[in-house]
Design an enzyme around this catalytic site. Sequence first.
Site, PDB file in Angstrom:
ATOM      1  N   ALA A  33     -14.516 -23.576  14.530  1.00  5.92           N
ATOM      2  CA  ALA A  33     -13.122 -23.259  14.879  1.00  5.92           C
ATOM      3  C   ALA A  33     -12.653 -24.002  16.130  1.00  5.92           C
ATOM      4  CB  ALA A  33     -12.990 -21.747  15.086  1.00  5.92           C
ATOM      5  N   ARG A  45      -9.385   5.438  10.844  1.00 10.45           N
ATOM      6  CA  ARG A  45      -8.775   6.774  10.774  1.00 10.45           C
ATOM      7  C   ARG A  45      -9.534   7.760  11.641  1.00 10.45           C
ATOM      8  NH1 ARG A  45      -7.920   7.055   4.590  1.00 10.45           N
ATOM      9  NH2 ARG A  45     -10.101   6.504   4.873  1.00 10.45           N
ATOM     10  N   GLU A 129      -7.216 -15.150   1.930  1.00  9.58           N
ATOM     11  CA  GLU A 129      -8.276 -15.605   1.013  1.00  9.58           C
ATOM     12  C   GLU A 129      -9.061 -14.444   0.415  1.00  9.58           C
ATOM     13  OE1 GLU A 129      -9.788 -17.669  -1.338  1.00  9.58           O
ATOM     14  OE2 GLU A 129      -9.248 -19.183   0.137  1.00  9.58           O
ATOM     15  N   VAL A 132      -8.252 -12.211  -3.125  1.00  8.98           N
ATOM     16  CA  VAL A 132      -8.526 -12.555  -4.530  1.00  8.98           C
ATOM     17  C   VAL A 132      -9.973 -13.008  -4.683  1.00  8.98           C
ATOM     18  CG1 VAL A 132      -7.867 -13.965  -6.506  1.00  8.98           C
ATOM     19  CG2 VAL A 132      -6.126 -13.270  -4.857  1.00  8.98           C
ATOM     20  N   ILE A 136     -15.088 -15.856  -3.147  1.00  8.34           N
ATOM     21  CA  ILE A 136     -14.804 -17.180  -3.733  1.00  8.34           C
ATOM     22  C   ILE A 136     -13.571 -17.771  -3.039  1.00  8.34           C
ATOM     23  CG2 ILE A 136     -14.236 -18.455  -5.834  1.00  8.34           C
ATOM     24  CD1 ILE A 136     -15.322 -16.143  -7.486  1.00  8.34           C
ATOM     25  N   GLU A 190     -11.997   0.193  -5.292  1.00  2.00           N
ATOM     26  CA  GLU A 190     -10.854   0.501  -4.436  1.00  2.00           C
ATOM     27  C   GLU A 190     -10.911   1.964  -4.011  1.00  2.00           C
ATOM     28  OE1 GLU A 190      -8.489  -1.917  -3.433  1.00  2.00           O
ATOM     29  OE2 GLU A 190     -10.187  -3.011  -4.240  1.00  2.00           O
ATOM     30  N   ASP A 201      -5.754  -3.584 -10.041  1.00  2.00           N
ATOM     31  CA  ASP A 201      -6.276  -4.473  -8.991  1.00  2.00           C
ATOM     32  C   ASP A 201      -6.333  -5.918  -9.508  1.00  2.00           C
ATOM     33  OD1 ASP A 201      -7.888  -4.917  -6.397  1.00  2.00           O
ATOM     34  OD2 ASP A 201      -9.209  -5.704  -7.956  1.00  2.00           O
ATOM     35  N   LYS A 205      -4.231  -9.290  -8.126  1.00  2.00           N
ATOM     36  CA  LYS A 205      -4.823 -10.599  -7.805  1.00  2.00           C
ATOM     37  C   LYS A 205      -4.211 -11.704  -8.672  1.00  2.00           C
ATOM     38  CE  LYS A 205      -9.191  -8.437  -6.500  1.00  2.00           C
ATOM     39  NZ  LYS A 205     -10.395  -7.826  -7.064  1.00  2.00           N
TER      40      LYS A 205
END
Length: 436
Positions: A33, A45, A129, A132, A136, A190, A201, A205
């Site tokens: 970076a 929470r 990224e 989805v 990958i 989920e 879901d 995506k």
Amino acid sequence: MNPIRVGLLGLGTVGGGTVEVLRRNREEIARRAGREIVVTMATARDLSKPRTVALEGIELVADPARIVASPGIDIVVELIGGETRAKELVLAAIASGKHVVTANKALLAKHGNEIFAAAHAKGVMVAFEAAVAGGIPIIKAIREGLSANRIEYLMGIINGTCNYILSEMRDKGLAFDVVLAEAQRLGYAEADPSFDIDGIDAAHKLTILSAIAFGIPMQFDKAYTEGIGKLTAADIRYAEGLGYRIKLLGIARRAARGIELRVHPTLVPARRILANVEGVMNAVLVKGDAVGHTLFYGRGAGAEATASAVVADLVDVTRMATADPEHRVPHLAFQPDRLSDAPILPMEEVETAYYLRLRALDRPGVLADVTRICADRAISIDAIFQKEAGEGEEQVDVVILTHVARERDVNAAIRAIEALPTIPAPVVRIRLEELL
Ligand code: NDP
Ligand code: HSE
């Protein structure tokens, strides 16, 4: 150079994985970076809950709004999930000039148009990224690696939980509920697992993928969505016997009159690579006009696989933070003022092949009636199989495989077949793709 300071919203599966990967690969990531990337604030929470990751050096705060508003934070990472609070926090982060990284596909599929417009106006990045196909790098691949191409279609296994359930049920004969509980324990599912099971879901995506592949706005409400909840062991077995496996596929394809956007269980020939993607693994097949077929494979869910994508976004945002916003890669691959208005096709207009299973009285003439109904609606039959009737049984299962037909015609045929006095139960319909 000073470290870039990250505020983490959520310390669950993905949040915990992100802290761990950033800690373990700290030096390697800084070398990439150009600066250290350090989580300085985090929220959850219940701050008293024991965490599996070490949180030394991170200020824990009860109110996420404090992180979003803090002048000491450069990038907000949203990993709490859901739409309402997450949307408020992401929009507040953008409004205060912070870059955002999120894994929240539900948020982007439903509110992405608004969120990206706000980010564009403010000159900040929203990176996604991890939203989805878990680890990958499919967003980067389509948005950047394939940017020379006119994408013709993409299709794939983009829900790890469903693929895990289907694989475990088939290979180990385990019950649906048992495998789902294991997927939850492993952190794949989920918060509301019906999002996985019902295909929602995967449709979130697919909506995101269709936007970056075709340069169209997010249109989740127009996606056709059917989950795996109604699949039966009999259909899985019959499909196997015919040389197919059933996978939950997301398919986005340019057709003559619009774009297909659909998620549903699909018979795939067992010899195809997609049919052999097992467990939590995902795979996305992308066809570009120049490159031809490309296939992307990897873990679709889980703490560190997803963290891999979150941290890659953090590296990207860190590298680009000082770049002129006009020279960054557009959020959705295409310039925001150059989006296409190609319509999403209603499901009735889609053309594909079909597996139909009928319960029929074992009498002469029944199959002739069924094939006539298909022929009258221009549905060409590829193969038809009648299962042996059991001892003393008057009903048999009949499986029909069709060639490519229009969904509207197949629906009409199913209604006509179900109206026959010799067909005592609803027809099972599963779509079929021969693939490459
Ligand atoms: P978890 O349920 O494991 O973690 C959610 C975290 O957010 C928890 O730490 C929770 O706190 C916290 N949280 C929830 N609501 C609030 C709130 N209102 N205010 C503050 N904190 C809150 O979810 P995951 O890590 O699995 O998923 C996070 C996101 O990543 C979701 O959008 C999901 O769709 C996405 N995703 C998940 C993948 C996976 O494999 N799990 C893969 C790809 C994307 P507490 O811990 O105290 O309950
Ligand atoms: N619940 C999702 C899945 C997590 O199983 O694929 C990864 O997005």
